[in-house]
Design an enzyme around this catalytic site. Sequence first.
Site, PDB file in Angstrom:
ATOM      1  N   SER A   9     -19.912  26.397  27.409  1.00 18.99           N
ATOM      2  CA  SER A   9     -19.621  24.978  27.177  1.00 18.99           C
ATOM      3  C   SER A   9     -19.773  24.191  28.468  1.00 18.99           C
ATOM      4  CB  SER A   9     -18.196  24.815  26.652  1.00 18.99           C
ATOM      5  OG  SER A   9     -17.847  23.455  26.710  1.00 18.99           O
ATOM      6  N   HIS A  34     -23.568  24.669  24.751  1.00 22.05           N
ATOM      7  CA  HIS A  34     -22.638  23.898  23.927  1.00 22.05           C
ATOM      8  C   HIS A  34     -22.275  22.615  24.673  1.00 22.05           C
ATOM      9  CE1 HIS A  34     -19.551  23.461  20.804  1.00 22.05           C
ATOM     10  NE2 HIS A  34     -18.722  23.069  21.771  1.00 22.05           N
ATOM     11  N   ASP A  36     -20.117  19.213  24.609  1.00 19.99           N
ATOM     12  CA  ASP A  36     -18.958  18.582  23.978  1.00 19.99           C
ATOM     13  C   ASP A  36     -19.008  17.075  24.154  1.00 19.99           C
ATOM     14  OD1 ASP A  36     -17.348  20.764  22.914  1.00 19.99           O
ATOM     15  OD2 ASP A  36     -17.269  21.445  25.000  1.00 19.99           O
ATOM     16  N   MET A  38     -17.257  13.608  23.435  1.00 20.23           N
ATOM     17  CA  MET A  38     -15.931  13.061  23.093  1.00 20.23           C
ATOM     18  C   MET A  38     -15.920  11.562  23.360  1.00 20.23           C
ATOM     19  SD  MET A  38     -13.459  15.924  24.777  1.00 20.23           S
ATOM     20  CE  MET A  38     -13.868  17.677  24.759  1.00 20.23           C
ATOM     21  N   HIS A  67     -21.686  19.178  19.918  1.00 22.93           N
ATOM     22  CA  HIS A  67     -20.440  19.186  19.147  1.00 22.93           C
ATOM     23  C   HIS A  67     -19.856  17.777  19.239  1.00 22.93           C
ATOM     24  CE1 HIS A  67     -15.982  20.820  19.135  1.00 22.93           C
ATOM     25  NE2 HIS A  67     -16.256  20.069  18.088  1.00 22.93           N
ATOM     26  N   MET A  69     -17.302  15.200  18.808  1.00 21.22           N
ATOM     27  CA  MET A  69     -15.875  14.937  18.564  1.00 21.22           C
ATOM     28  C   MET A  69     -15.695  13.434  18.667  1.00 21.22           C
ATOM     29  SD  MET A  69     -14.424  18.092  20.822  1.00 21.22           S
ATOM     30  CE  MET A  69     -15.996  18.277  21.653  1.00 21.22           C
ATOM     31  N   MET A 138     -12.425  25.595  14.953  1.00 18.62           N
ATOM     32  CA  MET A 138     -11.804  25.394  16.268  1.00 18.62           C
ATOM     33  C   MET A 138     -10.664  26.386  16.458  1.00 18.62           C
ATOM     34  SD  MET A 138     -13.495  22.946  17.731  1.00 18.62           S
ATOM     35  CE  MET A 138     -12.484  22.946  19.217  1.00 18.62           C
ATOM     36  N   ASP A 177     -14.719  28.157  18.921  1.00 23.38           N
ATOM     37  CA  ASP A 177     -14.696  27.281  20.091  1.00 23.38           C
ATOM     38  C   ASP A 177     -13.255  27.056  20.544  1.00 23.38           C
ATOM     39  OD1 ASP A 177     -15.173  25.383  22.028  1.00 23.38           O
ATOM     40  OD2 ASP A 177     -15.865  23.821  20.643  1.00 23.38           O
TER      41      ASP A 177
HETATM   42  C1  DX5 Z   1     -12.682  21.585  23.267  1.00 25.13           C
HETATM   43  C2  DX5 Z   1     -14.155  21.832  23.305  1.00 25.13           C
HETATM   44  C3  DX5 Z   1     -14.554  23.165  23.792  1.00 25.13           C
HETATM   45  C4  DX5 Z   1     -14.152  23.484  25.213  1.00 25.13           C
HETATM   46  C5  DX5 Z   1     -13.849  24.949  25.237  1.00 25.13           C
HETATM   47  O1  DX5 Z   1     -12.478  20.367  22.654  1.00 25.13           O
HETATM   48  O2  DX5 Z   1     -14.703  21.663  22.007  1.00 25.13           O
HETATM   49  O3  DX5 Z   1     -15.942  23.385  23.616  1.00 25.13           O
HETATM   50  O4  DX5 Z   1     -15.128  23.215  26.171  1.00 25.13           O
HETATM   51  O5  DX5 Z   1     -13.347  25.263  26.475  1.00 25.13           O
HETATM   52  P1  DX5 Z   1     -12.579  26.624  26.732  1.00 25.13           P
HETATM   53  O6  DX5 Z   1     -13.508  27.725  26.423  1.00 25.13           O
HETATM   54  O7  DX5 Z   1     -12.199  26.516  28.165  1.00 25.13           O
HETATM   55  O8  DX5 Z   1     -11.377  26.621  25.813  1.00 25.13           O
HETATM   56 ZN    ZN Z   2     -16.787  22.262  21.690  1.00 29.34          ZN
END
Ligand code: DX5
Ligand code: ZN
Length: 226
Positions: A9, A34, A36, A38, A67, A69, A138, A177
């Site tokens: 990620s 991956h 993220d 947000m 991903h 969010m 998740m 994840d």
């Molecule tokens: C959380 C993200 C994850 C995050 C995971 O909202 O969707 O992808 O980066 O990080 P770790 O592996 O550190 O929990």
């Molecule tokens: Zn993620």
Amino acid sequence: MLPVLLAPSLLSANFANLQQDVLRCENSGAEVLHIDVMDGHFVPNITIGPLVVNALRPVSKMIFDCHLMIENPDKYVPDFAKAGADWISVHVEASRHLHRSIALIKEVGCKAGIVLNPITPLSYAYSAAEYCDFILLMSVNPGFGGQAFIQSFLQRASELRNWLDSHGLNHVNIQVDGGIKIDNAAEAVKAGANILVSGSGVFSGNLEENIKSLRASALQAREIIV
Ligand code: DX5
Ligand code: ZN
């Protein structure tokens, strides 16, 4: 059996030198990056937009897995596809018209995933599974890297894997994840996950060693199943 894919990620990478970290992941054999996304509304944090995806696209051949969010994900799906996403996933809690969101992701040429928060009922996954390429369960509450793995993931993943297999959907991948580290990767795979996202588990300490060890535990879990 679906292949095990490792998805570091980007959230835990060095944001002052993303290119270097992306290349290190790729050179260590990770198949998926991956990413993220947000928005500060669906989750409290704000991270990466299509501009960053677009800037990284020429750097790497890894699968870019965005991903989302974010609220109103349909509005941004085409932008992420144009920027170079290969896979796009949307949260079932954020999409008002999930069937439409999935169709849109496919229309723009990407593989489509849906995401369920840790206690969102699996029935959402059952209703949407036939339209999905992957389902992300998740294992932390979305928003931040470095959180602790929520154990109930294991039961949920095995229920979902069994349900998919018994409904002729054994081609649908299960992604995990949140909180995936060397010591729990095997359990997640045994439970039915085959795409492993890991942020702090990859980027804390020696990245190359971490990717190697994650792969080894995932594959060991597979040998036990077979
Ligand atoms: C959380 C993200 C994850 C995050 C995971 O909202 O969707 O992808 O980066 O990080 P770790 O592996 O550190 O929990
Ligand atoms: Zn993620």
